[in-house]
Design a protein around this motif. Structure first.
Motif, PDB file in Angstrom:
ATOM      1  N   ASP A   1      -5.017  -4.714  -2.128  1.00  0.00           N
ATOM      2  CA  ASP A   1      -5.515  -3.371  -2.451  1.00  0.00           C
ATOM      3  C   ASP A   1      -4.828  -2.825  -3.703  1.00  0.00           C
ATOM      4  O   ASP A   1      -4.824  -1.610  -3.932  1.00  0.00           O
TER       5      ASP A   1
ATOM      6  N   SER B   1       5.425   9.631   0.264  1.00  0.00           N
ATOM      7  CA  SER B   1       4.806   8.777  -0.755  1.00  0.00           C
ATOM      8  C   SER B   1       5.539   8.937  -2.078  1.00  0.00           C
ATOM      9  O   SER B   1       6.159   9.969  -2.354  1.00  0.00           O
TER      10      SER B   1
ATOM     11  N   GLU C   1      -3.621   6.518  -7.199  1.00  0.00           N
ATOM     12  CA  GLU C   1      -2.421   7.187  -7.702  1.00  0.00           C
ATOM     13  C   GLU C   1      -2.737   7.972  -8.964  1.00  0.00           C
ATOM     14  O   GLU C   1      -2.328   9.131  -9.115  1.00  0.00           O
TER      15      GLU C   1
ATOM     16  N   ASP D   1       0.844  -1.187   0.000  1.00  0.00           N
ATOM     17  CA  ASP D   1       0.000   0.000   0.000  1.00  0.00           C
ATOM     18  C   ASP D   1       0.880   1.238   0.000  1.00  0.00           C
ATOM     19  O   ASP D   1       1.535   1.530   0.979  1.00  0.00           O
ATOM     20  N   ARG D   2       0.859   1.980  -1.085  1.00  0.00           N
ATOM     21  CA  ARG D   2       1.613   3.215  -1.153  1.00  0.00           C
ATOM     22  C   ARG D   2       0.893   4.329  -0.396  1.00  0.00           C
ATOM     23  O   ARG D   2       1.510   5.246   0.101  1.00  0.00           O
ATOM     24  N   LEU D   3      -0.432   4.264  -0.351  1.00  0.00           N
ATOM     25  CA  LEU D   3      -1.203   5.359   0.220  1.00  0.00           C
ATOM     26  C   LEU D   3      -1.728   5.002   1.599  1.00  0.00           C
ATOM     27  O   LEU D   3      -2.234   3.922   1.823  1.00  0.00           O
TER      28      LEU D   3
ATOM     29  N   THR E   1      -5.448   8.479   1.032  1.00  0.00           N
ATOM     30  CA  THR E   1      -6.557   8.025   0.202  1.00  0.00           C
ATOM     31  C   THR E   1      -7.731   8.977   0.311  1.00  0.00           C
ATOM     32  O   THR E   1      -8.369   9.338  -0.678  1.00  0.00           O
TER      33      THR E   1
ATOM     34  N   ASN F   1       2.290   1.149 -11.395  1.00  0.00           N
ATOM     35  CA  ASN F   1       2.530   0.596 -10.067  1.00  0.00           C
ATOM     36  C   ASN F   1       3.051  -0.826 -10.242  1.00  0.00           C
ATOM     37  O   ASN F   1       2.372  -1.677 -10.810  1.00  0.00           O
TER      38      ASN F   1
ATOM     39  N   ASN G   1      -5.207   1.077  -5.020  1.00  0.00           N
ATOM     40  CA  ASN G   1      -4.075   1.985  -4.898  1.00  0.00           C
ATOM     41  C   ASN G   1      -3.625   2.523  -6.251  1.00  0.00           C
ATOM     42  O   ASN G   1      -3.274   3.699  -6.378  1.00  0.00           O
TER      43      ASN G   1
END
Length: 313
Positions: A167, A127, A175, A13-15, A20, A143, A171
């Motif tokens: 997710d 991020s 993005e 999960d980047r966020l 989000t 991604n 995600n």
């Protein structure tokens, strides 16, 4: 976001939940307004740093080396038997970095018509976006997900890895929405960013349905898919977007720190990992040959005994 040790796979999960939520807020910040003013300034302004967002997997490499820093050096005996230098904490980050570097090579080969950035920092919370690609067909966020030898299932709204929900689609979608809003505000051009999920290392991918708003591709399909898209941007719009995309000020208020020394350290670690893997393969091959030799000797003795018994009888 500040990075923490992943439990199963790198940066799934980047966020954060807060980030989000922020992607749904329509009002631009004062910083975005400032970026807009800078973008409208004469083109004689200084060119962006040549290193900005040019180092694939920069943030993941940083996390990998941070996790690896607490690992004790291997003993001579451990090296002799090919024990991996990676720890349980650093290995997911290591695989994540390998995945991003592999995808970066594919994107960097797209040609001069494309502007490609890697490990693009966005905002002020740490991020980043794995890859951003701008070309005649439009603007894309990519991604990367490295799932070693995994079985994946893809539906319209869900993506499973070895039967477990992820997710990834959500995600990737957020993005793209985040970059859409940023680039539209900065350039004044209505921009639609297409999210791509690039899969590395999976053994099998089953598509029940193709997601309507996220493109899911294997690493090897990525460049070919992008090149086959029809041109959608006017040359003037693409030039303006390329200027905005390449400027560090578009993405973050402060210059990013140099990562050159970290890349060298990661590549040294990679050589150690690959050497350990080769040593283990040699040991495995030796054990197999030894086992075959023992089996052949036992079979030979048994055969000789049988022959002797038959003759004596």
């Amino acid at each position: 976001m500040p990075r923490s040790t992943p439990s199963a796979e790198p940066r799934s999960d980047r966020l954060t939940e807060r980030e989000t939520f922020e992607t749904t807020l329509p009002a631009p910040s004062a910083r975005v307004a400032s970026i807009t003013r800078r973008m409208l300034a004469p083109m004689s302004e200084p060119e962006p740093s040549t290193e900005f967002a040019r180092v694939p997997a920069a943030s993941v490499i940083t996390a990998c080396l941070s996790a690896q820093a607490s690992v004790a050096p291997r003993s001579a005996l451990a090296k002799l038997f090919g024990r991996s230098p990676l720890s349980a904490d650093s290995r997911p980050w290591y695989l994540g970095a390998l995945g991003e570097r592999r995808v970066a090579k594919r994107l960097d080969a797209l040609g001069d018509e494309w502007t490609v950035l890697h490990s693009v920092p966005i905002g002020e919370r740490g991020s980043d976006i794995d890859h951003v690609a701008l070309g005649p067909p439009g603007l894309f966020t990519v991604n990367t997900k490295f799932h070693e030898d995994a079985t994946m299932w893809v539906g319209n709204r869900r993506l499973l890895v070895n039967g477990q929900p992820t997710d990834h689609l959500r995600n990737a979608r957020f993005e793209a929405q985040r970059v859409t809003r940023l680039m539209t505000t900065v350039t004044g051009i209505p921009v639609t960013v297409t999210p791509i999920l690039a899969i590395v290392g999976a053994r099998d991918i089953t598509f029940k349905e193709h997601p309507a708003d996220v493109i899911v591709l294997r690493e090897g399909e990525l460049a070919r898919w992008l090149k086959r898209r029809q041109a959608a941007l006017a040359p003037t719009d693409r030039e303006r977007l390329a200027t905005a995309v390449a400027r560090q000020e578009t993405w973050m208020p402060k210059p990013a720190a140099s990562t050159t020394h970290q890349v060298a350290a990661f590549e040294s670690l990679q050589r150690d990992v690959e050497q350990a893997h080769r040593v283990r393969r040699l040991w495995s091959a030796g054990a197999l040959i030894t086992g075959i030799g023992i089996a052949a000797a036992v079979a030979g003795n048994a055969y000789s005994g049988l022959i002797s018994a038959l003759i004596g009888g």
